[in-house]
Design an enzyme around this catalytic site. Structure first.
Site, mmCIF file in Angstrom:
data_model
loop_
_atom_site.group_PDB
_atom_site.id
_atom_site.type_symbol
_atom_site.label_atom_id
_atom_site.label_comp_id
_atom_site.label_asym_id
_atom_site.label_seq_id
_atom_site.Cartn_x
_atom_site.Cartn_y
_atom_site.Cartn_z
ATOM 1 N N ASP A 1 37.036 33.975 40.757
ATOM 2 C CA ASP A 1 36.033 33.618 41.758
ATOM 3 C C ASP A 1 36.127 32.133 42.087
ATOM 4 O O ASP A 1 36.448 31.326 41.212
ATOM 5 C CB ASP A 1 34.627 33.942 41.273
ATOM 6 N N ARG B 1 39.241 40.593 48.931
ATOM 7 C CA ARG B 1 38.366 41.382 48.043
ATOM 8 C C ARG B 1 38.894 42.794 47.827
ATOM 9 O O ARG B 1 38.116 43.750 47.795
ATOM 10 C CB ARG B 1 36.943 41.481 48.615
ATOM 11 N N ARG C 1 32.597 47.479 35.444
ATOM 12 C CA ARG C 1 31.424 46.604 35.566
ATOM 13 C C ARG C 1 30.172 47.184 34.892
ATOM 14 O O ARG C 1 29.210 46.464 34.674
ATOM 15 C CB ARG C 1 31.163 46.308 37.041
ATOM 16 N N TYR D 1 27.718 25.511 47.887
ATOM 17 C CA TYR D 1 27.102 26.201 46.742
ATOM 18 C C TYR D 1 26.458 25.206 45.787
ATOM 19 O O TYR D 1 25.366 25.446 45.265
ATOM 20 C CB TYR D 1 28.127 27.058 45.999
ATOM 21 N N ARG E 1 33.649 46.039 44.287
ATOM 22 C CA ARG E 1 32.653 47.097 44.060
ATOM 23 C C ARG E 1 32.885 48.366 44.857
ATOM 24 O O ARG E 1 32.326 49.407 44.543
ATOM 25 C CB ARG E 1 31.249 46.560 44.346
HETATM 26 O O1 CP3 Z 1 40.027 39.361 46.739
HETATM 27 C C1 CP3 Z 1 39.899 39.805 45.580
HETATM 28 O O2 CP3 Z 1 39.811 41.012 45.338
HETATM 29 C C2 CP3 Z 1 39.943 38.805 44.436
HETATM 30 C C3 CP3 Z 1 38.768 38.361 43.886
HETATM 31 C C4 CP3 Z 1 37.763 37.451 44.569
HETATM 32 C C5 CP3 Z 1 36.399 37.506 44.209
HETATM 33 N N1 CP3 Z 1 35.769 36.448 44.797
HETATM 34 C C6 CP3 Z 1 35.799 38.503 43.310
HETATM 35 C C7 CP3 Z 1 34.356 38.744 43.372
HETATM 36 C C8 CP3 Z 1 37.922 36.399 45.473
HETATM 37 C C9 CP3 Z 1 39.175 35.964 46.215
HETATM 38 C C10 CP3 Z 1 36.650 35.758 45.593
HETATM 39 C C11 CP3 Z 1 36.412 34.555 46.398
HETATM 40 C C12 CP3 Z 1 35.019 34.172 46.690
HETATM 41 N N2 CP3 Z 1 33.944 34.153 45.850
HETATM 42 C C13 CP3 Z 1 34.586 33.654 47.931
HETATM 43 C C14 CP3 Z 1 35.486 33.420 49.097
HETATM 44 C C15 CP3 Z 1 35.737 34.666 49.828
HETATM 45 C C16 CP3 Z 1 34.701 35.012 50.804
HETATM 46 O O3 CP3 Z 1 34.153 36.128 50.709
HETATM 47 O O4 CP3 Z 1 34.446 34.193 51.697
HETATM 48 C C17 CP3 Z 1 33.219 33.371 47.830
HETATM 49 C C18 CP3 Z 1 32.329 32.834 48.919
HETATM 50 C C19 CP3 Z 1 32.804 33.690 46.514
HETATM 51 C C20 CP3 Z 1 31.461 33.520 45.918
HETATM 52 C C21 CP3 Z 1 30.868 34.817 45.515
HETATM 53 N N3 CP3 Z 1 31.311 35.569 44.469
HETATM 54 C C22 CP3 Z 1 29.762 35.494 46.097
HETATM 55 C C23 CP3 Z 1 28.999 35.004 47.307
HETATM 56 C C24 CP3 Z 1 29.555 36.656 45.364
HETATM 57 C C25 CP3 Z 1 28.445 37.659 45.501
HETATM 58 C C26 CP3 Z 1 28.418 38.439 46.718
HETATM 59 C C27 CP3 Z 1 29.605 39.371 46.891
HETATM 60 O O5 CP3 Z 1 30.234 39.323 47.941
HETATM 61 O O6 CP3 Z 1 29.872 40.156 45.978
HETATM 62 C C28 CP3 Z 1 30.566 36.722 44.372
HETATM 63 C C29 CP3 Z 1 30.785 37.803 43.397
HETATM 64 C C30 CP3 Z 1 32.125 38.464 43.394
HETATM 65 N N4 CP3 Z 1 33.344 37.829 43.480
HETATM 66 C C31 CP3 Z 1 32.358 39.855 43.222
HETATM 67 C C32 CP3 Z 1 33.751 40.034 43.200
HETATM 68 C C33 CP3 Z 1 34.509 41.316 42.977
HETATM 69 C C34 CP3 Z 1 31.302 40.925 43.026
HETATM 70 C C35 CP3 Z 1 30.809 40.844 41.638
HETATM 71 C C36 CP3 Z 1 30.207 42.127 41.167
HETATM 72 O O7 CP3 Z 1 29.031 42.348 41.469
HETATM 73 O O8 CP3 Z 1 30.910 42.894 40.491
#
Ligand code: CP3
Length: 348
Positions: A78, A29, A42, A155, A33
């Site tokens: 994602d 990540r 965003r 999910y 944010r």
């Molecule tokens: O690593 C990176 O910077 C690349 C991008 C990336 C995102 N999601 C962007 C994202 C990666 C590799 C993921 C993978 C992902 N997505 C996982 C596996 C990683 C982990 O944390 O175990 C999972 C479980 C998800 C599902 C997901 N996407 C959730 C649960 C959420 C909401 C909660 C949270 O942690 O933000 C997201 C949204 C998400 N994915 C955001 C980002 C930057 C935030 C979105 C926003 O509000 O701008």
């Protein structure tokens, strides 16, 4: 053809368990944010729109890579986007959490789940890969990724980020045949998706089994491992695979046996202990507690040194967090971490 310099980068060499001059570091990540530049974008576009606008998605990741000075980029995308072309309705709520409009609850839902035959509907991800690769320095590898079958199933069944996973666990035990059919569809679809990412230009792939730690070892072996292995066995040979299943170190030998070249480790177990369990033939990635990034420069630097000391000089170590960076993290602290790995991780 002349090999691109990324092929000889610390990240690629470590993933192949080869000796490196310095310890490579990137952060799960790393674009998100916690970065003001990301929050600004965003304000104008939703998260899903951002993922579906390749130029912007590439820009977000390239900005993060430059700002942090990390040794690898990961595509901005994602794990849940694959669910849409498989027939599930995906939304992200204003607070950021995902929601599935039509979760899988019975055998007819499993029948309706579409195995991904082509990646046409995910072409935007391939374009994000092309744009990111184009903008990225030749010395840095690009990581593609996908969710593992269990985490996608969690999910798809729960419909959101669950705390106790009661619905997915009930489904697994009560409907084993439907479970197998669903897991097979996720494994085959994800293999096709990751191979397309490789063909579009990523150098490594990471498989996120983010929620698998909620399972016992016995249930992992029976209900999950065959499908993680099915997926990994179908990935084009020659591309290093990072297999990350946090939450329950008891699972590590089975996660390793399911496949992958690099095993992701979270902070719940010491990195040297984890590596001894996984074995020296594998590279490992991890494992700083993301909460450490909320502290201060001194504690961050000491924590980095502590992990590097535990690892010693064994080839095949990739520094990362034990899970994703928290939104509350000050950017300077993330930079302090990367700089500290580069300072203390030089192999003399
Ligand atoms: O690593 C990176 O910077 C690349 C991008 C990336 C995102 N999601 C962007 C994202 C990666 C590799 C993921 C993978 C992902 N997505 C996982 C596996 C990683 C982990 O944390 O175990 C999972 C479980 C998800 C599902 C997901 N996407 C959730 C649960 C959420 C909401 C909660 C949270 O942690 O933000 C997201 C949204 C998400 N994915 C955001 C980002 C930057 C935030 C979105 C926003 O509000 O701008």
């Amino acid at each position: 053809m002349k090999k691109r310099t990324w092929d000889d980068s610390p990240m690629m060499r470590a993933a192949r368990c080869q000796v490196t001059e310095s310890v490579p570091v990137w952060l799960m990540r790393q674009a998100g944010r916690y970065m003001p530049e990301y929050r600004e974008i965003r304000e104008r576009v939703s998260f899903i729109e951002l993922c579906k606008t390749p130029e912007l998605a590439a820009e977000v990741m390239l900005t993060a890579v430059q700002r942090l000075g990390v040794d690898a980029a990961i595509i901005f995308s994602d794990i849940l986007l694959i669910l849409e072309p498989m027939g599930l309705e995906l939304e992200f709520e204003p607070d950021g959490g995902p929601r599935i409009g039509n979760p899988i609850r019975n055998s007819s839902d499993v029948n309706l789940l579409r195995e991904l035959e082509s990646v046409e509907d995910l072409e935007f991800v391939m374009n994000t890969i092309r744009y990111t690769r184009e903008g990225l320095d030749d010395s840095l590898p690009l990581i593609g990724f996908a969710g593992a079958p269990f985490t996608l199933a969690a999910y798809a069944i729960e419909g959101n980020s669950s705390r106790n996973f009661r619905l997915v666990k009930a489904f697994m035990h009560v409907c084993p045949n439907e479970w197998q059919e669903m897991m097979r569809k996720f494994a085959l679809s994800t293999a096709r998706y990751l191979n397309s990412q490789i063909n579009a230009g990523v150098q490594l792939v990471q498989i996120f089994d983010s929620w698998v730690g909620c399972l016992s070892d016995e249930d992992y072996k029976k209900y999950v491992k065959p499908y993680s292995r099915m997926l990994i066995d179908l990935i084009i040979p020659g591309t290093p695979i990072i297999h990350f299943g946090p939450g329950n170190p008891i699972l590590l030998p089975d996660i390793r046996d399911a496949g992958g070249h690099v095993i992701g480790i979270d902070w719940r177990i010491a990195i040297d202990q984890a590596w001894n369990i996984v074995g020296a033939d594998y590279a490992v990635q991890g494992n700083l507690d993301p909460a450490i990034l909320l502290t201060n420069r001194e504690i961050i630097r000491q924590s980095v040194q502590h992990i590097l000391r535990q690892v010693g000089r064994r080839p095949g170590f990739i520094f990362n967090l034990g899970h994703g960076i928290m939104p509350q993290t000050p950017v300077e602290n993330a930079i302090t971490l990367v700089d500290a790995v580069h300072e203390f991780g030089v192999v003399r």
